[in-house]
Design an enzyme around this catalytic site. Structure first.
Site, PDB file in Angstrom:
ATOM      1  N   GLU A  60       0.816  -1.214   0.000  1.00  0.00           N
ATOM      2  CA  GLU A  60       0.000   0.000   0.000  1.00  0.00           C
ATOM      3  C   GLU A  60       0.848   1.262   0.000  1.00  0.00           C
ATOM      4  OE1 GLU A  60      -2.500  -3.310   0.982  1.00  0.00           O
ATOM      5  OE2 GLU A  60      -0.632  -2.630   1.933  1.00  0.00           O
ATOM      6  N   GLN A  82      -7.592  -2.140  -1.270  1.00  0.00           N
ATOM      7  CA  GLN A  82      -8.653  -3.153  -1.238  1.00  0.00           C
ATOM      8  C   GLN A  82      -9.648  -2.952  -0.103  1.00  0.00           C
ATOM      9  OE1 GLN A  82      -7.257  -7.198  -1.303  1.00  0.00           O
ATOM     10  NE2 GLN A  82      -7.270  -7.267  -3.540  1.00  0.00           N
ATOM     11  N   PHE A  83      -9.173  -2.581   1.066  1.00  0.00           N
ATOM     12  CA  PHE A  83     -10.025  -2.251   2.208  1.00  0.00           C
ATOM     13  C   PHE A  83      -9.396  -1.055   2.912  1.00  0.00           C
ATOM     14  CE2 PHE A  83     -10.872  -6.687   1.398  1.00  0.00           C
ATOM     15  CZ  PHE A  83     -12.247  -6.817   1.604  1.00  0.00           C
ATOM     16  N   ALA A  84     -10.241  -0.182   3.465  1.00  0.00           N
ATOM     17  CA  ALA A  84      -9.707   0.978   4.180  1.00  0.00           C
ATOM     18  C   ALA A  84      -8.781   0.553   5.310  1.00  0.00           C
ATOM     19  CB  ALA A  84     -10.856   1.826   4.726  1.00  0.00           C
ATOM     20  N   ASP A  85      -9.000  -0.623   5.866  1.00  0.00           N
ATOM     21  CA  ASP A  85      -8.164  -1.152   6.949  1.00  0.00           C
ATOM     22  C   ASP A  85      -6.716  -1.351   6.503  1.00  0.00           C
ATOM     23  OD1 ASP A  85     -10.915  -2.222   6.627  1.00  0.00           O
ATOM     24  OD2 ASP A  85     -10.677  -2.824   8.709  1.00  0.00           O
ATOM     25  N   TYR A  86      -6.488  -1.472   5.199  1.00  0.00           N
ATOM     26  CA  TYR A  86      -5.142  -1.726   4.682  1.00  0.00           C
ATOM     27  C   TYR A  86      -4.355  -0.437   4.446  1.00  0.00           C
ATOM     28  CZ  TYR A  86      -6.960  -6.414   3.483  1.00  0.00           C
ATOM     29  OH  TYR A  86      -7.515  -7.663   3.513  1.00  0.00           O
ATOM     30  N   PRO A  89      -0.280   1.217   6.369  1.00  0.00           N
ATOM     31  CA  PRO A  89       1.114   1.281   5.908  1.00  0.00           C
ATOM     32  C   PRO A  89       1.392   2.470   4.981  1.00  0.00           C
ATOM     33  CG  PRO A  89       0.292  -0.964   5.762  1.00  0.00           C
ATOM     34  CD  PRO A  89      -0.889  -0.094   6.064  1.00  0.00           C
ATOM     35  N   HIS A 129     -11.203  -5.914   8.046  1.00  0.00           N
ATOM     36  CA  HIS A 129     -11.877  -5.622   6.779  1.00  0.00           C
ATOM     37  C   HIS A 129     -13.125  -4.773   6.980  1.00  0.00           C
ATOM     38  CE1 HIS A 129      -9.606  -9.349   6.068  1.00  0.00           C
ATOM     39  NE2 HIS A 129      -9.510  -8.971   4.819  1.00  0.00           N
TER      40      HIS A 129
END
Length: 338
Positions: A60, A82-86, A89, A129
């Site tokens: 990311e 892919q997901f806001a949680d990612y 970084p 997620h």
């Protein structure tokens, strides 16, 4: 006029921008051949080639850092996390580079990039997620942050974001991806709502950032919401019979203070609804603005209905979400005589 899901509207917005401007580039994890984990980029690589829609490594920080460099040198990248949680970084890239580039270079460079991210819960995705981190982006000076609640806004706001000369965080509520729902607080697959089955125009149009939308006019209480919670608030108003005015914030930064204050001064009461945790959530900023600008019009203290201050509960996510019962109870509470 075609009828689209939010996924289709997001895909169409990217298609329109890529067709109009060869400088628009789409990339991220699995967005090329696979078409994205939610299929928001399906068919774009086939139509525009691998040089304009391509896959990246699972990195990311590299995705956002590359987009900043591309934007500084004249391209308009629209990247998918892919997901806001990612995003964590890459958060340093957003805060230290993208948000500051215009000002630290005295406008010699800008960062015209759009970062798309699915946000929120409702798909049993668990703690990694399902988070709603919008307040982290709204806090950063130099970033714009938007969250659409329906397919029409999803397309028009994404086009506006891609065409903007500054970085835009574009958050997509996953519970709305395949069409609006009726807002009820249950585990079953709910039917489409009459509220937001909007037609989506073909071709280019913009929903400019910085303007809220009044989804339901009312005189008793103002409810401020965005994304999925707009539908929950609409359902709560119907179920309680309270004459609530529902305002879809949709643009968190810049925020439409005029629409908010005009409504609260009219109703004298305000409820803020969001899915994220309460402490330091975006709702705290809205309450502060209402208290500052509408103090002498208030008939009751502004209140918040939010997620709880706990790590995201996988097994209990439907208890974690604000639902019509909780929002309706807040409406009734603020209507009580002082």
């Amino acid at each position: 006029m075609p009828r689209m899901t939010m996924i289709e509207a997001i895909r169409d917005a990217q298609d329109v921008c890529m067709a109009q401007d060869e400088k628009v580039i789409v990339f991220g994890q699995d967005v090329g051949y696979f078409g994205g984990v939610f299929r928001c980029t399906k068919g774009l690589q086939e139509k525009y080639g691998r040089h304009r829609c391509f896959d990246t490594p699972i990195n990311e920080s590299g995705i956002v850092g590359t987009a900043i460099g591309m934007g500084a040198y004249g391209l308009r990248p629209c990247v998918e996390i892919q997901f806001a949680d990612y995003m964590y970084p890459a958060y340093d890239q957003l805060v230290s580079e993208a948000a500051r580039l215009r000002h630290r270079s005295n406008t010699d460079f800008t960062a015209p990039l759009t970062v798309r991210m699915p946000t929120g819960g409702g798909i049993y995705g668990g703690q990694t997620h399902s988070q709603s981190p919008e307040a982290l982006f709204a806090h950063v000076a130099g970033l714009k942050t938007v969250i659409p609640s329906n397919p029409y806004d999803a397309k028009g706001m994404l086009i506006a974001a891609i065409e903007d000369d500054d970085p835009v965080i574009y958050l997509e509520p996953k519970r709305l991806y395949n069409g609006p729902f009726d807002g009820r607080h249950d585990r079953a697959v709910t039917p489409w709502s009459k509220h937001e089955l909007a037609d989506v125009p073909d071709g280019h149009y913009r929903v400019d950032m910085g303007k809220a939308a009044i989804r339901r006019e009312g005189a008793d209480v103002t409810v401020l919401a965005y994304g999925t919670m707009v539908h929950v608030a609409l359902t709560a108003a119907e179920e309680t019979g309270i004459d609530a005015e529902i305002i879809d914030i949709r643009s968190l930064v810049p925020v439409d203070l005029d629409t908010i204050t005009e409504s609260v001064r009219k109703t004298g009461r305000c409820i803020v609804v969001h899915e994220a945790t309460r402490t330091c959530g975006y709702g705290a900023e809205l309450v502060a603005l209402v208290a500052r600008h509408c103090f002498y019009s208030l008939e009751a203290p502004p209140t918040r209905v939010t997620g709880y201050d706990t790590p995201y509960p996988h097994a209990q996510e439907w208890d974690y979400f604000p639902g019509p019962q909780r929002v309706g109870a807040a409406m009734k509470k603020v209507m009580e005589p002082a």
